[in-house]
Design a protein around this motif. Structure first.
Motif, mmCIF file in Angstrom:
data_model
loop_
_atom_site.group_PDB
_atom_site.id
_atom_site.type_symbol
_atom_site.label_atom_id
_atom_site.label_comp_id
_atom_site.label_asym_id
_atom_site.label_seq_id
_atom_site.Cartn_x
_atom_site.Cartn_y
_atom_site.Cartn_z
ATOM 1 N N THR A 185 -0.138 5.104 12.968
ATOM 2 C CA THR A 185 -0.924 6.074 12.202
ATOM 3 C C THR A 185 -0.494 6.043 10.742
ATOM 4 O O THR A 185 -1.338 6.009 9.834
ATOM 5 C CB THR A 185 -0.766 7.493 12.794
ATOM 6 O OG1 THR A 185 -1.274 7.482 14.136
ATOM 7 C CG2 THR A 185 -1.502 8.528 11.966
ATOM 8 N N TYR A 205 -2.527 1.561 4.634
ATOM 9 C CA TYR A 205 -3.575 0.581 4.340
ATOM 10 C C TYR A 205 -4.830 1.255 3.789
ATOM 11 O O TYR A 205 -5.496 0.707 2.913
ATOM 12 C CB TYR A 205 -3.901 -0.260 5.575
ATOM 13 C CG TYR A 205 -2.881 -1.341 5.851
ATOM 14 C CD1 TYR A 205 -2.225 -2.020 4.818
ATOM 15 C CD2 TYR A 205 -2.566 -1.710 7.150
ATOM 16 C CE1 TYR A 205 -1.295 -3.012 5.077
ATOM 17 C CE2 TYR A 205 -1.638 -2.719 7.414
ATOM 18 C CZ TYR A 205 -1.014 -3.360 6.369
ATOM 19 O OH TYR A 205 -0.099 -4.351 6.623
ATOM 20 N N ASN A 206 -5.159 2.444 4.275
ATOM 21 C CA ASN A 206 -6.308 3.179 3.746
ATOM 22 C C ASN A 206 -6.088 3.519 2.268
ATOM 23 O O ASN A 206 -6.994 3.353 1.440
ATOM 24 C CB ASN A 206 -6.571 4.441 4.559
ATOM 25 C CG ASN A 206 -7.788 5.181 4.069
ATOM 26 O OD1 ASN A 206 -8.898 4.659 4.098
ATOM 27 N ND2 ASN A 206 -7.591 6.401 3.590
ATOM 28 N N ASP A 207 -4.889 3.996 1.945
ATOM 29 C CA ASP A 207 -4.564 4.301 0.540
ATOM 30 C C ASP A 207 -4.680 3.037 -0.324
ATOM 31 O O ASP A 207 -5.197 3.090 -1.442
ATOM 32 C CB ASP A 207 -3.155 4.884 0.414
ATOM 33 C CG ASP A 207 -3.041 6.281 1.003
ATOM 34 O OD1 ASP A 207 -4.082 6.920 1.254
ATOM 35 O OD2 ASP A 207 -1.896 6.720 1.235
ATOM 36 N N ASN A 208 -4.202 1.904 0.204
ATOM 37 C CA ASN A 208 -4.320 0.644 -0.538
ATOM 38 C C ASN A 208 -5.779 0.271 -0.764
ATOM 39 O O ASN A 208 -6.150 -0.184 -1.848
ATOM 40 C CB ASN A 208 -3.602 -0.497 0.194
ATOM 41 C CG ASN A 208 -2.112 -0.463 -0.012
ATOM 42 O OD1 ASN A 208 -1.587 0.261 -0.848
ATOM 43 N ND2 ASN A 208 -1.405 -1.259 0.762
ATOM 44 N N ASN A 209 -6.614 0.451 0.260
ATOM 45 C CA ASN A 209 -8.047 0.163 0.112
ATOM 46 C C ASN A 209 -8.676 1.063 -0.942
ATOM 47 O O ASN A 209 -9.486 0.611 -1.744
ATOM 48 C CB ASN A 209 -8.785 0.322 1.438
ATOM 49 C CG ASN A 209 -8.629 -0.885 2.331
ATOM 50 O OD1 ASN A 209 -8.288 -1.970 1.878
ATOM 51 N ND2 ASN A 209 -8.882 -0.696 3.613
ATOM 52 N N GLN A 210 -8.297 2.341 -0.944
ATOM 53 C CA GLN A 210 -8.835 3.269 -1.945
ATOM 54 C C GLN A 210 -8.474 2.795 -3.353
ATOM 55 O O GLN A 210 -9.319 2.796 -4.252
ATOM 56 C CB GLN A 210 -8.300 4.690 -1.715
ATOM 57 C CG GLN A 210 -8.731 5.325 -0.409
ATOM 58 C CD GLN A 210 -10.231 5.553 -0.332
ATOM 59 O OE1 GLN A 210 -10.881 5.804 -1.330
ATOM 60 N NE2 GLN A 210 -10.774 5.448 0.861
ATOM 61 N N SER A 227 -1.746 2.857 9.166
ATOM 62 C CA SER A 227 -3.188 2.967 8.892
ATOM 63 C C SER A 227 -3.444 3.770 7.626
ATOM 64 O O SER A 227 -4.286 3.395 6.798
ATOM 65 C CB SER A 227 -3.916 3.621 10.065
ATOM 66 O OG SER A 227 -3.795 2.830 11.220
ATOM 67 N N GLU A 228 -2.722 4.857 7.453
ATOM 68 C CA GLU A 228 -2.863 5.663 6.236
ATOM 69 C C GLU A 228 -2.435 4.864 5.009
ATOM 70 O O GLU A 228 -3.077 4.935 3.962
ATOM 71 C CB GLU A 228 -2.041 6.947 6.343
ATOM 72 C CG GLU A 228 -2.620 7.938 7.316
ATOM 73 C CD GLU A 228 -1.720 9.143 7.536
ATOM 74 O OE1 GLU A 228 -0.554 9.142 7.068
ATOM 75 O OE2 GLU A 228 -2.184 10.090 8.190
#
Length: 171
Positions: free
Chosen positions: A140, A146-151, A143-144
């Protein structure tokens, strides 16, 4: 009231837990869950300009910075382009939490010295196999991350006026 049956930890263990709590991938774990990693942790000293790992190497360990700085770079033609500087209380080599991965960047020490804690991939996988709850919590957090990196990537793309094409990511 203290539970007389609960595990007690040494001051050194408590210091380790306090340090691990600073790191995104361990933030959800309780002391008894973090304690599983202690036997697998190895201290290693690196020196300025020493490469911790190269892009495309197998992802064999997670690195935690106790002291110093490490620069994460990507290879652009014949140059290394800096993408992130990692400091005390941060981690890199996060894709070692996944199975069968290769490094996406090169990690180079930029401070005079860097003290790193190395947690081998095989040890992480053994902990994940024996504790699905620990794996779920860390996945989890990953995932957060990687999500921050995508943002950040998409924000950077929007601000770059299209000097590169996002569809290249999926080709």
């Amino acid at each position: 009231m203290l539970n007389p049956f609960s595990k007690t930890y040494t001051a050194e263990d408590q210091n380790t837990f306090d340090f691990l709590r600073l790191i995104k991938f361990f933030e959800r774990l309780r002391n008894n869950e973090m304690a599983r990693f202690i036997p697998a942790m190895h201290q290693r000293k690196y020196y300025r300009d020493e490469v911790v790992f190269f892009s495309k190497d197998p992802s064999q360990a997670l690195y935690l910075v106790k002291r110093g700085q490490v620069n994460l770079t990507i290879d652009v033609k014949d140059n290394f382009e800096s993408i992130l500087e990692v400091n005390k209380g941060e981690a890199f080599g996060e894709n070692s939490l996944l199975e069968n991965t290769k490094r996406t960047y090169t990690a180079i020490v930029t401070s005079e010295e860097a003290d790193l804690i190395v947690i081998p991939h095989y040890a992480i996988q053994e902990i994940f196999d024996s504790s699905p709850k620990v794996k779920a919590k860390m996945m989890t957090s990953l995932s957060e991350y990687y999500n921050d990196n995508n943002q950040r990537l998409f924000k950077s793309y929007r601000e770059s006026f299209g000097f590169f094409s996002l569809k290249q990511m999926f080709e």
